[in-house]
Design an enzyme around this catalytic site. Sequence first.
Site, mmCIF file in Angstrom:
data_model
loop_
_atom_site.group_PDB
_atom_site.id
_atom_site.type_symbol
_atom_site.label_atom_id
_atom_site.label_comp_id
_atom_site.label_asym_id
_atom_site.label_seq_id
_atom_site.Cartn_x
_atom_site.Cartn_y
_atom_site.Cartn_z
ATOM 1 N N LYS A 26 7.157 77.150 17.644
ATOM 2 C CA LYS A 26 6.088 77.455 18.594
ATOM 3 C C LYS A 26 4.914 78.124 17.859
ATOM 4 C CE LYS A 26 9.336 77.958 22.516
ATOM 5 N NZ LYS A 26 10.019 78.934 23.414
ATOM 6 N N TYR B 117 9.214 70.375 29.835
ATOM 7 C CA TYR B 117 10.135 71.257 30.563
ATOM 8 C C TYR B 117 10.664 70.614 31.840
ATOM 9 C CZ TYR B 117 9.515 74.906 27.166
ATOM 10 O OH TYR B 117 9.541 75.609 25.986
ATOM 11 N N ASN C 44 9.441 83.589 21.376
ATOM 12 C CA ASN C 44 10.698 83.548 20.631
ATOM 13 C C ASN C 44 10.707 82.508 19.512
ATOM 14 O OD1 ASN C 44 10.765 81.335 22.274
ATOM 15 N ND2 ASN C 44 12.494 82.004 23.513
ATOM 16 N N HIS D 106 11.522 76.343 20.042
ATOM 17 C CA HIS D 106 12.233 75.623 21.096
ATOM 18 C C HIS D 106 13.311 74.779 20.435
ATOM 19 C CE1 HIS D 106 13.391 73.065 24.391
ATOM 20 N NE2 HIS D 106 13.350 72.073 23.509
ATOM 21 N N GLU E 33 14.126 64.738 24.997
ATOM 22 C CA GLU E 33 13.016 65.410 24.309
ATOM 23 C C GLU E 33 12.562 64.664 23.053
ATOM 24 O OE1 GLU E 33 14.148 69.895 25.899
ATOM 25 O OE2 GLU E 33 14.496 69.417 23.795
#
Length: 201
Positions: free
Chosen positions: A14, A54, A156, A159, A170
Amino acid sequence: MTHPKEERTFVMIKPDGIQRSLVGEIVKRYERVGLKLIALKMFVPKEEMVEQHYLLDPNWKRIVGEKAIESYRKKGMNPPSGKPEEVGERVLQGLKKYLTAGPVVAMVWQGAHAVEVVRKITGGTEPRSSDVGTIRGDYVLDSYQMADTDGRAVRNLIHASGSLEEAEKEIPHWFSKDEIVNYKIVQEKILYDVNLDGILE
Ligand code: GDP
Ligand code: MG
């Protein structure tokens, strides 16, 4: 059924991972366990691609919302809303801002139990409570409490697909077929070869 060594998973570093100069460190963690990198690219994601990503799992909003509400209640705090879908929608809005804020690095990793192994190395969603030794536990310190206080997504670094089903949706969402390279690496011989008959001269 495909052999477990052919399992594939999707990983995205990210924008905070790029800004923290952690691309090399993160790639190293997946490499050193024995996984094979079969696709990689850097780009700034489009908002609609993040939203679709998502929502590939139609239950994601509800599940994330339920998890968030539960974590508030455990701490004796009131969630921003009692409705999982509403809380999930809030998280999604935060994620759209987070993931479009700068370049990301998207990858596909292949190897035995790739989905599970990558999640293990990556660590739990909340860096505050993810284990020491995992990427999220070692390199970042964000929390649900801090992120929700400031009305943003938990930062965080990474992903990683949460299940084989997620990975299978994905990967084609972010990569075309010709961006994925099918090739051998020599270490697969020692990781997966059944007879080990190519070592001694
Ligand atoms: P992951 O699979 O570990 O990335 O976690 P999820 O799929 O449950 O959530 C996706 C992303 O949304 C996480 O990586 C966080 O960036 C963010 N996130 C998840 N839950 C929450 C939450 O309760 N609050 C906030 N602010 N962000 C969240
Ligand atoms: Mg997830």
